[in-house]
Write a protein that holds these residues in place. Structure first.
Motif, PDB file in Angstrom:
ATOM      1  N   ARG A   1      46.663 -21.634 -69.224  1.00 43.26           N
ATOM      2  CA  ARG A   1      47.095 -20.413 -69.909  1.00 43.26           C
ATOM      3  C   ARG A   1      46.371 -20.222 -71.236  1.00 43.26           C
ATOM      4  O   ARG A   1      46.572 -19.207 -71.902  1.00 43.26           O
ATOM      5  CB  ARG A   1      48.614 -20.449 -70.165  1.00 43.26           C
ATOM      6  N   LYS A   2      45.540 -21.192 -71.637  1.00 38.58           N
ATOM      7  CA  LYS A   2      44.834 -21.069 -72.912  1.00 38.58           C
ATOM      8  C   LYS A   2      43.577 -21.920 -72.907  1.00 38.58           C
ATOM      9  O   LYS A   2      43.551 -23.013 -72.333  1.00 38.58           O
ATOM     10  CB  LYS A   2      45.745 -21.517 -74.068  1.00 38.58           C
ATOM     11  N   LEU A   3      42.545 -21.405 -73.529  1.00 36.16           N
ATOM     12  CA  LEU A   3      41.343 -22.176 -73.850  1.00 36.16           C
ATOM     13  C   LEU A   3      41.301 -22.314 -75.372  1.00 36.16           C
ATOM     14  O   LEU A   3      41.326 -21.307 -76.085  1.00 36.16           O
ATOM     15  CB  LEU A   3      40.081 -21.478 -73.338  1.00 36.16           C
ATOM     16  N   GLU A   4      41.269 -23.525 -75.840  1.00 33.76           N
ATOM     17  CA  GLU A   4      41.323 -23.778 -77.275  1.00 33.76           C
ATOM     18  C   GLU A   4      40.035 -23.347 -77.970  1.00 33.76           C
ATOM     19  O   GLU A   4      38.953 -23.311 -77.371  1.00 33.76           O
ATOM     20  CB  GLU A   4      41.566 -25.263 -77.536  1.00 33.76           C
ATOM     21  N   GLU A   5      40.135 -23.052 -79.258  1.00 33.29           N
ATOM     22  CA  GLU A   5      38.965 -22.701 -80.061  1.00 33.29           C
ATOM     23  C   GLU A   5      37.927 -23.818 -79.999  1.00 33.29           C
ATOM     24  O   GLU A   5      38.257 -24.997 -80.138  1.00 33.29           O
ATOM     25  CB  GLU A   5      39.376 -22.448 -81.502  1.00 33.29           C
ATOM     26  N   GLY A   6      36.689 -23.432 -79.767  1.00 35.09           N
ATOM     27  CA  GLY A   6      35.584 -24.380 -79.775  1.00 35.09           C
ATOM     28  C   GLY A   6      35.352 -25.128 -78.481  1.00 35.09           C
ATOM     29  O   GLY A   6      34.388 -25.887 -78.376  1.00 35.09           O
ATOM     30  N   VAL A   7      36.194 -24.916 -77.470  1.00 36.24           N
ATOM     31  CA  VAL A   7      36.059 -25.703 -76.242  1.00 36.24           C
ATOM     32  C   VAL A   7      34.774 -25.356 -75.483  1.00 36.24           C
ATOM     33  O   VAL A   7      34.173 -26.222 -74.855  1.00 36.24           O
ATOM     34  CB  VAL A   7      37.293 -25.523 -75.330  1.00 36.24           C
ATOM     35  N   ALA A   8      34.337 -24.105 -75.549  1.00 40.36           N
ATOM     36  CA  ALA A   8      33.163 -23.674 -74.793  1.00 40.36           C
ATOM     37  C   ALA A   8      31.888 -23.618 -75.632  1.00 40.36           C
ATOM     38  O   ALA A   8      30.787 -23.533 -75.090  1.00 40.36           O
ATOM     39  CB  ALA A   8      33.417 -22.305 -74.167  1.00 40.36           C
ATOM     40  N   SER A   9      32.036 -23.636 -76.946  1.00 39.44           N
ATOM     41  CA  SER A   9      30.885 -23.650 -77.856  1.00 39.44           C
ATOM     42  C   SER A   9      31.365 -23.992 -79.252  1.00 39.44           C
ATOM     43  O   SER A   9      32.389 -23.466 -79.700  1.00 39.44           O
ATOM     44  CB  SER A   9      30.178 -22.290 -77.876  1.00 39.44           C
ATOM     45  N   ASN A  10      30.630 -24.848 -79.919  1.00 39.20           N
ATOM     46  CA  ASN A  10      30.981 -25.212 -81.294  1.00 39.20           C
ATOM     47  C   ASN A  10      29.711 -25.358 -82.121  1.00 39.20           C
ATOM     48  O   ASN A  10      29.529 -26.331 -82.836  1.00 39.20           O
ATOM     49  CB  ASN A  10      31.795 -26.499 -81.317  1.00 39.20           C
ATOM     50  N   GLY A  11      28.834 -24.351 -81.987  1.00 41.33           N
ATOM     51  CA  GLY A  11      27.556 -24.356 -82.671  1.00 41.33           C
ATOM     52  C   GLY A  11      26.481 -23.832 -81.744  1.00 41.33           C
ATOM     53  O   GLY A  11      26.698 -23.653 -80.545  1.00 41.33           O
TER      54      GLY A  11
END
Length: 208
Positions: free
Chosen positions: A96-106
């Protein structure tokens, strides 16, 4: 369904932390933090077996003739095309959620490979085509990479994040599938969908 993104209101400007590029203190362009936003959804329909997530910008110039060239402006009258920023399928039903930064962090020069993640199967975004042939940046760009519209575009760009609830637990796609591939594959499987939009510009004259 209802979709929520943490960091900006629906329809409001996207903060620079979620973008690939930003307006620098001096000059025309500077890379930004390129962090994928936290995105969540509720009111999922009965029978949902998986989800897909697509983020696209429909305001990209159809011709690069004037893009990012001093003394020129990309006219508003120029036909526009889709640019895909986030392509994800086979998101597990319980998600139900994808956390901040999980798919890209830079920013990852030469990109990130497509393939299976803990939260789904990532396809190629349109930076793959944009950087094709660039010795320093060329490669496969998968999952999320944020906004970076031309700094001389005469219009503000709109970024549409859409989550689709699907009636199947598996969308079969080839390696290195794209946004159009994913949209074609989920056709006929969508039980419901929800969208959330943000705007972005790198044109100083349009920046609020």
């Amino acid at each position: 369904m209802k979709l929520t993104i943490e960091g900006w209101d629906d329809g409001a400007p996207i903060p620079t932390k979620f973008a690939f590029g930003k307006i620098p203190a001096e000059g025309r362009f500077e890379t930004s933090d390129n962090v994928s936003p936290a995105i969540s959804w509720t009111d999922v329909p009965a029978g949902t077996q998986s989800f897909a997530l697509i983020c696209h910008d429909p305001d990209v110039p159809s011709s690069g003739e004037d893009v990012n060239i001093e003394g020129r402006e990309v006219p508003a009258s120029l036909p526009r095309v889709d640019f895909f920023h986030w392509v994800l399928v086979n998101i597990p039903e319980f998600t139900r959620k994808l956390e901040e930064g999980v798919a890209s962090n830079g920013i990852t020069p030469k990109g990130k490979p497509a393939g299976t993640r803990a939260y789904g199967d990532a396809g190629l975004n349109s930076y793959t085509d944009w950087f094709a042939g660039d010795a320093d940046m060329g490669g496969n760009y998968a999952d999320y990479d944020g906004p970076c519209p031309p700094w001389n575009d005469s219009i503000i760009h709109h970024y549409h994040f859409t989550v689709y609830a699907l009636d199947t637990d598996q969308i079969d796609l080839p390696d290195n599938f794209t946004g159009p591939d994913a949209l074609a594959a989920i056709k006929g499987h969508v039980l419901d969908q929800a969208s959330y939009m943000g705007t972005y510009t790198m044109n100083r004259d349009l920046k609020a």
